[in-house]
Design a protein around this motif. Structure first.
Motif, PDB file in Angstrom:
ATOM      1  N   LYS A 193       0.699  -1.196   0.040  1.00 29.38           N
ATOM      2  CA  LYS A 193      -0.039  -0.198  -0.128  1.00 29.38           C
ATOM      3  C   LYS A 193       0.880   1.310   0.007  1.00 29.38           C
ATOM      4  CE  LYS A 193      -3.771  -2.522   0.308  1.00 29.38           C
ATOM      5  NZ  LYS A 193      -3.067  -3.697   0.042  1.00 29.38           N
ATOM      6  N   HIS A 194       2.232   1.167   0.320  1.00 26.14           N
ATOM      7  CA  HIS A 194       3.105   2.498   0.411  1.00 26.14           C
ATOM      8  C   HIS A 194       3.398   2.648  -0.939  1.00 26.14           C
ATOM      9  CE1 HIS A 194       3.423   2.934   4.760  1.00 26.14           C
ATOM     10  NE2 HIS A 194       3.342   1.612   4.752  1.00 26.14           N
ATOM     11  N   VAL A 195       3.181   1.931  -2.145  1.00 23.74           N
ATOM     12  CA  VAL A 195       3.780   2.022  -3.329  1.00 23.74           C
ATOM     13  C   VAL A 195       2.762   2.442  -4.222  1.00 23.74           C
ATOM     14  CG1 VAL A 195       5.216   1.024  -5.330  1.00 23.74           C
ATOM     15  CG2 VAL A 195       5.440   0.268  -3.008  1.00 23.74           C
ATOM     16  N   LYS A 196       2.999   3.831  -4.836  1.00 21.53           N
ATOM     17  CA  LYS A 196       1.831   4.397  -5.833  1.00 21.53           C
ATOM     18  C   LYS A 196       2.405   3.707  -7.311  1.00 21.53           C
ATOM     19  CE  LYS A 196      -0.086   8.251  -7.687  1.00 21.53           C
ATOM     20  NZ  LYS A 196       0.083  10.293  -7.635  1.00 21.53           N
ATOM     21  N   SER A 197       1.964   2.426  -7.230  1.00 17.58           N
ATOM     22  CA  SER A 197       2.034   1.711  -8.542  1.00 17.58           C
ATOM     23  C   SER A 197       1.123   0.741  -8.664  1.00 17.58           C
ATOM     24  CB  SER A 197       3.453   0.920  -8.671  1.00 17.58           C
ATOM     25  OG  SER A 197       3.512   0.113  -9.887  1.00 17.58           O
ATOM     26  N   TYR A 198       0.086   0.679  -9.705  1.00 18.80           N
ATOM     27  CA  TYR A 198      -1.135   0.012  -9.951  1.00 18.80           C
ATOM     28  C   TYR A 198      -0.817  -1.700  -9.886  1.00 18.80           C
ATOM     29  CZ  TYR A 198      -5.490  -1.548 -11.464  1.00 18.80           C
ATOM     30  OH  TYR A 198      -6.776  -1.852 -11.528  1.00 18.80           O
ATOM     31  N   SER A 199       0.541  -1.907 -10.610  1.00 22.19           N
ATOM     32  CA  SER A 199       1.085  -3.386 -10.519  1.00 22.19           C
ATOM     33  C   SER A 199       1.363  -3.647  -8.990  1.00 22.19           C
ATOM     34  CB  SER A 199       2.021  -3.663 -11.405  1.00 22.19           C
ATOM     35  OG  SER A 199       3.133  -2.575 -10.999  1.00 22.19           O
ATOM     36  N   VAL A 200       1.931  -2.958  -8.432  1.00 19.46           N
ATOM     37  CA  VAL A 200       2.448  -3.500  -6.742  1.00 19.46           C
ATOM     38  C   VAL A 200       0.960  -3.396  -6.145  1.00 19.46           C
ATOM     39  CG1 VAL A 200       3.644  -2.627  -5.079  1.00 19.46           C
ATOM     40  CG2 VAL A 200       4.588  -2.324  -7.176  1.00 19.46           C
ATOM     41  N   LEU A 201       0.320  -2.560  -6.227  1.00 18.10           N
ATOM     42  CA  LEU A 201      -1.154  -2.660  -5.563  1.00 18.10           C
ATOM     43  C   LEU A 201      -1.740  -3.964  -5.865  1.00 18.10           C
ATOM     44  CD1 LEU A 201      -2.163   1.032  -5.738  1.00 18.10           C
ATOM     45  CD2 LEU A 201      -1.278  -0.085  -3.782  1.00 18.10           C
ATOM     46  N   MET A 202      -2.034  -4.146  -7.278  1.00 16.87           N
ATOM     47  CA  MET A 202      -2.610  -5.535  -7.651  1.00 16.87           C
ATOM     48  C   MET A 202      -1.885  -6.659  -6.911  1.00 16.87           C
ATOM     49  SD  MET A 202      -5.113  -6.680  -9.453  1.00 16.87           S
ATOM     50  CE  MET A 202      -5.508  -5.514 -10.709  1.00 16.87           C
ATOM     51  N   PHE A 203      -0.715  -6.758  -6.923  1.00 18.89           N
ATOM     52  CA  PHE A 203      -0.022  -7.856  -6.260  1.00 18.89           C
ATOM     53  C   PHE A 203      -0.446  -7.837  -4.848  1.00 18.89           C
ATOM     54  CE2 PHE A 203       3.770  -9.406  -3.776  1.00 18.89           C
ATOM     55  CZ  PHE A 203       3.877 -10.782  -4.380  1.00 18.89           C
ATOM     56  N   GLY A 204      -0.526  -6.731  -4.320  1.00 17.91           N
ATOM     57  CA  GLY A 204      -1.019  -6.756  -2.834  1.00 17.91           C
ATOM     58  C   GLY A 204      -2.213  -7.323  -2.694  1.00 17.91           C
ATOM     59  N   ARG A 205      -3.163  -6.727  -3.337  1.00 19.21           N
ATOM     60  CA  ARG A 205      -4.617  -7.331  -3.385  1.00 19.21           C
ATOM     61  C   ARG A 205      -4.498  -8.698  -3.497  1.00 19.21           C
ATOM     62  NH1 ARG A 205      -8.377  -5.535  -0.852  1.00 19.21           N
ATOM     63  NH2 ARG A 205      -9.883  -6.770  -2.340  1.00 19.21           N
ATOM     64  N   ILE A 206      -3.971  -9.228  -4.381  1.00 15.11           N
ATOM     65  CA  ILE A 206      -3.910 -10.779  -4.573  1.00 15.11           C
ATOM     66  C   ILE A 206      -3.225 -11.615  -3.371  1.00 15.11           C
ATOM     67  CG2 ILE A 206      -2.737 -12.799  -5.939  1.00 15.11           C
ATOM     68  CD1 ILE A 206      -2.930 -11.045  -8.295  1.00 15.11           C
TER      69      ILE A 206
END
Length: 287
Positions: free
Chosen positions: A55-68
């Motif tokens: 959640k600290h990273v403003k990157s859609y791909s990183v946020l997507m990985f975090g959601r998974i």
């Protein structure tokens, strides 16, 4: 939304988490039985920690990985912990089955009490510092709504350490050293057996449909309640509102425990569905 992603992009993030939980949830029970509930509980702590860090990273791909990873962790949360408790209660300590219902009621009451306190703490932390990057043009952020996630990481660490030193391991029907079949074969057999039981028992199939319907309506509400309250004039106190939700959940858990010997389970379930339908109708008609 604070990272300025569009509503469809945010919806895709939600769906990724729910989808990961859906797919992994079909096999998580067999995994916990095979590899141990304690081990899977530690995996939950690790996965949710990763999800919070993303959640600290403003990157859609990183946020997507975090959601998974968060979706996978959610499947573990609602399986391995309760399986571990039931096994310890009945198999290791051989407590009476009557105490198990009381234990679940106490567990949910305390869980929602902690959630209420977390809502107040989360509101305080979110308002304590503005959301900003660690350096100019950096995609790493801190402060604002990220504060509650940081506290969650601390709680996950404390919980993981407690599990390591305080829990005994337990498994499903067979411990690994007594099972010579490959792990994949065992998981597929257990999954196939679960599907067979589900479709051979009408009551079990109906319970699954009922739970899916109720959970689906709840997740639709979870996705929409924060956008419905957005205001540029007076920002809503999301943490306090969440605390009120959890207070209602705690009241429901307490009522369910108190009415256990008074009302039939089917009657209590029908009342809960009726109240939920009325509440969602009011929310939909007032938006």
């Amino acid at each position: 939304s604070q990272y300025n992603f569009s509503r469809p992009e945010i919806a895709a993030l939600f769906m990724a988490g729910f989808g990961a939980s859906l797919v992994f949830g079909a096999f998580v029970g067999a995994l916990c039985d095979k590899h141990g509930r304690k081990n899977c509980a530690l995996v939950y702590c690790a996965l949710y920690t990763v999800s919070c860090l993303t959640k600290h990273v403003k990157s859609y791909s990183v946020l997507m990985f975090g959601r998974i990873t968060g979706g996978i962790a959610t499947s573990l949360l609602f399986s391995c912990f309760e399986c571990w408790m039931v096994s310890e209660h009945q198999a290791r300590h051989k407590f009476s089955s009557g105490l198990l219902s009381y234990m679940f009621g106490l567990m949910f009451t305390l869980m929602y009490l902690v959630a209420i306190l977390s809502g107040f703490l989360g509101e305080f932390l979110a308002a304590g510092a503005p959301l900003k990057p660690v350096a100019p043009n950096s995609i790493i952020y801190f402060g604002g709504a990220l504060g509650p996630f940081d506290i969650a990481i601390v709680c996950l660490f404390i919980g993981g350490v407690s599990i390591i030193f305080l829990w005994e391991e337990n498994y499903g029907r067979e411990a690994p050293e007594h099972d010579s079949r490959p792990a994949e074969d065992t998981m597929l057999r257990n999954f196939a057996e679960s599907v067979r039981l589900c479709f051979s028992d009408r009551k079990m199939l109906l319970v699954g449909l009922i739970v899916a319907s109720f959970e689906g309506s709840m997740y639709a509400f979870v996705f929409n309640w924060t956008p419905a309250l957005e205001s540029s004039t007076v920002p809503p106190p999301y943490g306090l509102i969440f605390a009120l939700f959890m207070m209602a959940c705690m009241s429901g858990a307490a009522i369910a425990t108190m009415t256990e010997g008074v009302m039939m389970p089917a009657t209590r379930l029908a009342v809960a569905f009726g109240i939920g339908a009325v509440a969602l109708f009011i929310a939909a008609s007032s938006s």
